[in-house]
Scaffold this active site. Sequence first.
Site, short mmCIF file in Angstrom:
data_model
loop_
_atom_site.label_atom_id
_atom_site.label_comp_id
_atom_site.label_asym_id
_atom_site.label_seq_id
_atom_site.Cartn_x
_atom_site.Cartn_y
_atom_site.Cartn_z
N ARG A 76 27.20 -13.98 -5.74
CA ARG A 76 27.03 -14.81 -6.92
C ARG A 76 25.78 -14.36 -7.68
NH1 ARG A 76 22.67 -16.56 -5.73
NH2 ARG A 76 22.47 -17.60 -7.73
N GLY A 77 25.52 -15.05 -8.82
CA GLY A 77 24.42 -14.64 -9.69
C GLY A 77 24.99 -13.68 -10.72
N ASP A 102 23.33 -17.16 -17.60
CA ASP A 102 24.61 -16.48 -17.34
C ASP A 102 25.17 -15.84 -18.60
OD1 ASP A 102 24.39 -18.40 -14.96
OD2 ASP A 102 26.02 -17.03 -14.46
N ARG A 107 35.50 -14.96 -12.60
CA ARG A 107 34.58 -16.00 -13.06
C ARG A 107 34.37 -15.78 -14.56
NH1 ARG A 107 29.35 -17.71 -9.75
NH2 ARG A 107 29.89 -19.77 -10.57
O1 MRU Z 1 27.15 -20.11 -9.81
P1 MRU Z 1 26.04 -19.13 -9.57
O2 MRU Z 1 25.29 -19.37 -8.31
O3 MRU Z 1 26.52 -17.70 -9.71
O4 MRU Z 1 25.05 -19.40 -10.77
C1 MRU Z 1 23.89 -18.62 -10.89
C2 MRU Z 1 23.03 -19.00 -12.04
O5 MRU Z 1 23.34 -19.90 -12.79
C3 MRU Z 1 21.84 -18.14 -12.28
O6 MRU Z 1 20.80 -18.87 -12.87
C4 MRU Z 1 22.23 -16.99 -13.24
O7 MRU Z 1 23.41 -16.36 -12.81
C5 MRU Z 1 21.17 -15.99 -13.37
S1 MRU Z 1 20.92 -15.10 -11.85
C6 MRU Z 1 19.73 -13.93 -12.14
#
Ligand code: MRU
Length: 338
Positions: free
Chosen positions: A49-50, A228, A86
């Site tokens: 994730r991220g 994101d 996603r």
């Molecule tokens: O659902 P996730 O855990 O993938 O969401 C991650 C976030 O919202 C982070 O803040 C974003 O992806 C930036 S990560 C450098």
Amino acid sequence: MKDLITTALRYENGSLHLLDQRRLPAEVLWHRCSDTDDLVALIQGLAVRGAPLIGVAAALWIGHCAARGDEPGQLLDTIRLLRASRPTAVNLSACLERMQHRIEQGADRAALIDQATTIFFEDVMLCDKIAQHGAALIEPGDRILTHCNTGGLATAGVGTALGVIITAHKQSKNINVWVDETRPLLQGARLTTWELERAGVPYRLICDSMAASLMAAGEVERIMVGADRIARNGDFANKIGTYALAVLASHHQLPFYVVAPQTTVDQDCIDGAAIQIEQRKAAEVRGATGSFGACTWSPSNAPVYNPAFDTTPAALVTGWILDTGVFTLNDVKAGAFG
Ligand code: MRU
């Protein structure tokens, strides 16, 4: 493809291994990616994730498929599947578009491997630059509030907001971090705490609902979050709960920074209203699942609202910390994001 190793991803001996982030912090479990459906399930289940990391993992998978001899048509099918996994993070579609472009240009196996590897190292380098720009804004003794997880678990490098924080700590700025637990999937409580412990950064974990009273009590100097997708006008989508923090920061006149690589800016997106927000399963809100087990605390069929992200308007942002520098609202209005 040569070996590539980072906090949550290892490409080793011709296989892609991903750290299963659902099991952290109790268990460090690596998962060898067996096929595209496997990777799609890992991305959708938030094992990987991220925003930056899912883009890098997807690009490396295409490089891997090219290396094992998949034909261009098969590679384009794989891109289609991964892209749909996603919707909110722009990095996933942007990295896959770069791979697709090379395939459509007729790039050979070596060129596709090279493109995937370049995407990996680019992310490492972007994180380093962001960390330098961001750490310069942190004053000695700052108490910084952060949300979700934006560190080495979310990128190929040191991270975005968390990379800034860890870099400031390494510069002996004597900082403390308030870590939002980040319901419903607890990326703050499980992952950011894990990273901060490994880096030796002092922190305290809070429930999301505690941020307001902390700010009112004068216990927070600045807020730093990731993104994101950043629209051309500076509005941005990030983990659900980010918008609430931005409103609170504005009310308490605290600096609120968005920290992201330039690759998170979507020049085709005019504003936050155009960002598609991923809706997730009801079970995530009705209870919790992890290395600690699974439980449901609501009635088992309780109706649920579960957007994974929210959108924060640009007017609430003090600064956008990118690898290319720190931008103000005036910069953004003058066209800094295209
Ligand atoms: O659902 P996730 O855990 O993938 O969401 C991650 C976030 O919202 C982070 O803040 C974003 O992806 C930036 S990560 C450098």
